[in-house]
Design an enzyme around this catalytic site. Structure first.
Site, PDB file in Angstrom:
ATOM      1  N   ASP A   1     135.128  43.108  13.203  1.00 19.19           N
ATOM      2  CA  ASP A   1     136.431  42.726  12.731  1.00 19.19           C
ATOM      3  C   ASP A   1     137.420  43.907  13.031  1.00 19.19           C
ATOM      4  O   ASP A   1     137.217  45.198  12.818  1.00 19.19           O
ATOM      5  CB  ASP A   1     136.567  42.738  11.180  1.00 19.19           C
ATOM      6  CG  ASP A   1     137.670  42.316  10.648  1.00 19.19           C
ATOM      7  OD1 ASP A   1     138.649  41.557  11.274  1.00 19.19           O
ATOM      8  OD2 ASP A   1     137.695  42.104   9.236  1.00 19.19           O
TER       9      ASP A   1
ATOM     10  N   ASP B   1     141.046  38.305  15.625  1.00 17.63           N
ATOM     11  CA  ASP B   1     140.531  39.682  15.504  1.00 17.63           C
ATOM     12  C   ASP B   1     139.451  39.825  14.779  1.00 17.63           C
ATOM     13  O   ASP B   1     138.726  41.026  14.579  1.00 17.63           O
ATOM     14  CB  ASP B   1     141.746  40.235  14.526  1.00 17.63           C
ATOM     15  CG  ASP B   1     141.712  39.570  13.107  1.00 17.63           C
ATOM     16  OD1 ASP B   1     141.074  38.516  13.045  1.00 17.63           O
ATOM     17  OD2 ASP B   1     141.988  39.936  12.074  1.00 17.63           O
ATOM     18  N   GLU B   2     138.377  38.653  15.127  1.00 14.43           N
ATOM     19  CA  GLU B   2     137.205  38.854  14.596  1.00 14.43           C
ATOM     20  C   GLU B   2     136.323  38.112  15.358  1.00 14.43           C
ATOM     21  O   GLU B   2     136.548  36.909  15.841  1.00 14.43           O
ATOM     22  CB  GLU B   2     136.992  38.552  13.258  1.00 14.43           C
ATOM     23  CG  GLU B   2     137.299  37.186  13.140  1.00 14.43           C
ATOM     24  CD  GLU B   2     137.021  36.784  11.434  1.00 14.43           C
ATOM     25  OE1 GLU B   2     135.871  37.194  10.797  1.00 14.43           O
ATOM     26  OE2 GLU B   2     137.894  36.243  10.870  1.00 14.43           O
TER      27      GLU B   2
END
Length: 385
Positions: free
Chosen positions: A12, A127-128
């Protein structure tokens, strides 16, 4: 392959949008910064070459916070919060506009860096990602350090990684040591590191479920693991009671989904309290707009358009209403999705408080030949989020 032999990582990026902006404006490091303003929030270049930044106190409108730096979060400002409420909490915070083109570019950079280690990745958003490291050579902590270093070299940004026997524990673990964290968990760590956590730390247990669990005396993961199955079934039904029992014991056999063609894309948000249709319009309206923006960003990033726009509303009594609107052509932009969602909303009887709203795009069509058009299937945990 069972959890004893699997090695799953959840990566993350730390305060991703805000961190990208701090690369552009390094003078803002260590200060409370909120992302989510419009073009009026673009910094002004002064005669002496310095920049003048907008302040949150000067914001007027119905927008919502996209993200915030950790310094702003210390004031209680988090993503999806109404901007006007955020201004009350942190009036001196710097306000910046969103720049999704830059965020997408940095997203590609960090995923390409991880791709040098393995192609067994599941894309969970901008974003992950989840990463299956089972077949990758190396001790877990050393491997995590190498991945973090590769991401930093490619982006100048930090990320937090957890390596665990499954996706459930990896997701929880990546939040334990943020920012710039590296956490390694085994099933032996369940009692000491996972059970003391609040039950809401389990992905899939949202505010409403947390409230209902608290009502029967369950606040932590450990208390959920020790709960009487009959009590859980009485209050949540057999399916959810069984799910609670599994996740509280760290059991999760979901595989890493590397690539598949999506049938739809959706975003939803659960409010911290039940929203009154009229009195809370200042929160509901921008929240719906923001969901449309996030779905549009997903579509554009993955190279799809959609011809069906759907609206989902969960009321305070857990009744769910959905409405769909078919369009003559596939859409990708937030404004078109928002208009269609607005038409759907007109067909919903708004006679009760609202717990959750969601926006879905179906009937997907490819709009790009980019490799980013291949999307993972999004298998969410089953309870409210």
């Amino acid at each position: 392959m069972n959890d004893r032999t699997r090695r799953i990582a959840h990566l993350d990026m730390d305060a991703f949008y805000a961190s990208v902006e701090l690369l552009r404006y390094p003078e803002l490091r260590g200060k409370p910064v909120v992302i989510g303003g419009g073009r009026n929030a673009t910094p002004k270049i002064l005669a002496d070459g310095t920049r003048r930044f907008a302040r949150l106190r000067d914001y007027v409108g119905r927008g919502v916070v996209t993200t915030s730096t950790y310094e702003a979060r210390a004031f209680g400002v988090f993503s999806a919060m109404g901007m006007m409420k955020a201004a009350q909490l942190a009036p001196d915070a710097i306000l910046l506009p969103t720049d999704f083109e830059s965020y997408r570019r940095y997203s590609r950079l960090f995923k390409d860096a991880v791709g040098a280690f393995t192609d067994q990745m599941e894309d969970r958003g901008i974003d992950e990602i989840y990463i299956d490291l089972t077949a990758v050579t190396g001790e877990s902590r050393e491997l995590g350090d190498r991945i973090k270093a590769a991401v930093r070299q490619a982006t100048s940004l930090t990320c937090s990684i957890a390596i665990a026997p499954n996706k459930l524990l990896a997701k929880i673990g990546s939040e334990l040591d943020k920012p710039d964290g590296l956490t390694v968990l085994t099933m032996a760590d369940l009692e000491s590191r996972i059970w003391p956590l609040a039950a809401k730390k389990i992905n899939g247990i949202g505010p409403r479920a947390t409230e209902r669990l608290a009502g029967i005396g369950i606040a932590t993961v450990g208390e959920l693991a020790a709960a009487d199955p009959g009590l859980l079934q009485e209050h949540f039904g057999r399916t959810y009671a069984e799910w609670f029992a599994r996740v509280a014991r760290g059991i999760d056999d979901r595989p890493i989904v590397v690539a598949s063609e999506p049938k739809s894309m959706s975003r939803e948000t659960t409010f911290e309290r039940d929203m009154h249709v009229n009195r809370d319009r200042v929160t509901l309206t921008p929240a719906l707009t923001r969901l449309c923006e996030r779905v549009a960003d997903d579509l554009q990033r993955k190279g799809y358009g959609g011809r069906t726009v759907g609206l989902k509303i969960k009321f305070a009594d857990f009744r769910i209403v959905t409405r769909d609107l078919s369009l003559p052509e596939a859409v990708t932009d937030a404004a078109a999705i928002r208009r269609a969602a607005g038409e759907c909303l007109k067909r919903v009887p708004l006679d009760r408080r609202i717990r959750l709203i969601g926006v879905r795009i179906g009937s997907l069509e490819r709009t790009s030949d980019s490799t980013s058009a291949v999307s993972p299937a999004q298998h969410e945990l089953p309870f409210d989020r």
